[in-house]
Design an enzyme around this catalytic site. Structure first.
Site, PDB file in Angstrom:
ATOM      1  N   ASP A  17       0.780  -1.240   0.000  1.00  0.00           N
ATOM      2  CA  ASP A  17       0.000   0.000   0.000  1.00  0.00           C
ATOM      3  C   ASP A  17       0.814   1.294   0.000  1.00  0.00           C
ATOM      4  O   ASP A  17       0.373   2.306   0.552  1.00  0.00           O
ATOM      5  CB  ASP A  17      -0.976   0.020   1.185  1.00  0.00           C
ATOM      6  CG  ASP A  17      -2.095  -0.987   1.036  1.00  0.00           C
ATOM      7  OD1 ASP A  17      -2.264  -1.546  -0.063  1.00  0.00           O
ATOM      8  OD2 ASP A  17      -2.802  -1.232   2.038  1.00  0.00           O
ATOM      9  N   LYS A 106      -5.179  -6.247  -4.167  1.00  0.00           N
ATOM     10  CA  LYS A 106      -5.981  -6.883  -3.111  1.00  0.00           C
ATOM     11  C   LYS A 106      -7.247  -6.071  -2.874  1.00  0.00           C
ATOM     12  O   LYS A 106      -7.310  -4.903  -3.234  1.00  0.00           O
ATOM     13  CB  LYS A 106      -5.162  -7.020  -1.823  1.00  0.00           C
ATOM     14  CG  LYS A 106      -4.771  -5.702  -1.179  1.00  0.00           C
ATOM     15  CD  LYS A 106      -3.899  -5.938   0.045  1.00  0.00           C
ATOM     16  CE  LYS A 106      -3.367  -4.667   0.630  1.00  0.00           C
ATOM     17  NZ  LYS A 106      -4.323  -3.865   1.357  1.00  0.00           N
ATOM     18  N   CYS A 139      -3.139  -3.510   7.215  1.00  0.00           N
ATOM     19  CA  CYS A 139      -2.684  -4.349   6.105  1.00  0.00           C
ATOM     20  C   CYS A 139      -1.395  -5.103   6.422  1.00  0.00           C
ATOM     21  O   CYS A 139      -1.246  -6.266   6.036  1.00  0.00           O
ATOM     22  CB  CYS A 139      -2.532  -3.508   4.847  1.00  0.00           C
ATOM     23  SG  CYS A 139      -4.116  -2.738   4.406  1.00  0.00           S
TER      24      CYS A 139
END
Length: 195
Positions: A17, A106, A139
């Protein structure tokens, strides 16, 4: 798990991310921006070592059809974080996917949930993971705990190449990961490790 030596050809780096909307988020701004150079250095070192680099990102449908229920209201008018094709979904400046790297999209916190990541890793002979990116309690943590559940031999989280909203939140989550056998070196400590 925490004391094993690395075999670089059996290791993958998950960069999670590191996108404009997440690194630039008001909730993370200070801590996330600080780690960008460390993440870039980790990626560079991983490539030098021949480690498989995997970029894990979110590219959310503009109408939020693939987003978590608790976030869906943010996408009702085509706005929200990391919308597919937007500037916010792009990697932050200084990070770049190269030809030998792999990009995984994802739809939830964990990079393993409803993706083919485990198959890609196992098919590539990967037994060891190194994790960097944001955000530690979401995450990073969920991906790491799934990797533990999937019995990866050695999991490392580079502590100064991961970030959370506050140092306290970051530290508490790092401690939880250490408690299940995850190694948590600094980049400098990891740099000095040998295969």
């Amino acid at each position: 798990m925490a004391n094993g030596t690395c075999k670089w050809n059996e290791t993958a780096l998950l960069v999670i991310d590191m996108q404009n909307d997440f690194v630039g988020s008001p909730m993370l701004a200070a801590s996330a921006k600080v780690i960008v150079p460390t993440v870039a250095e980790t990626v560079s070192l991983a490539r030098e070592r021949g480690i498989f680099v995997i970029w894990v990102v979110r590219e959310i449908d503009p109408l939020g059809r693939d987003v978590e229920l608790f976030r869906k209201h943010h996408y009702s008018n085509g706005q929200g974080l990391a919308i597919k094709g937007s500037k916010g979904a792009e990697l932050v400046e200084g990070l770049k996917i190269e030809e030998k790297d792999y990009k995984l999209v994802k739809t939830r916190f964990s990079a393993f949930f409803n993706t083919h990541l485990d198959a890609v890793l196992r098919g590539s002979g990967i037994k060891r993971l190194v994790v960097v990116g944001v955000q530690t309690p979401n995450c990073i943590r969920q991906t790491v705990f799934d990797a533990v559940s999937l019995d990866y031999e050695h999991i490392t989280v580079i502590v100064d190449a991961t970030a959370a909203a506050t140092p306290e939140i970051h530290s508490a989550n790092i401690r939880d990961m250490e408690n299940v056998g995850v190694a948590t070196p600094t980049l400098q400590e990891w740099t000095c490790s040998v295969a």
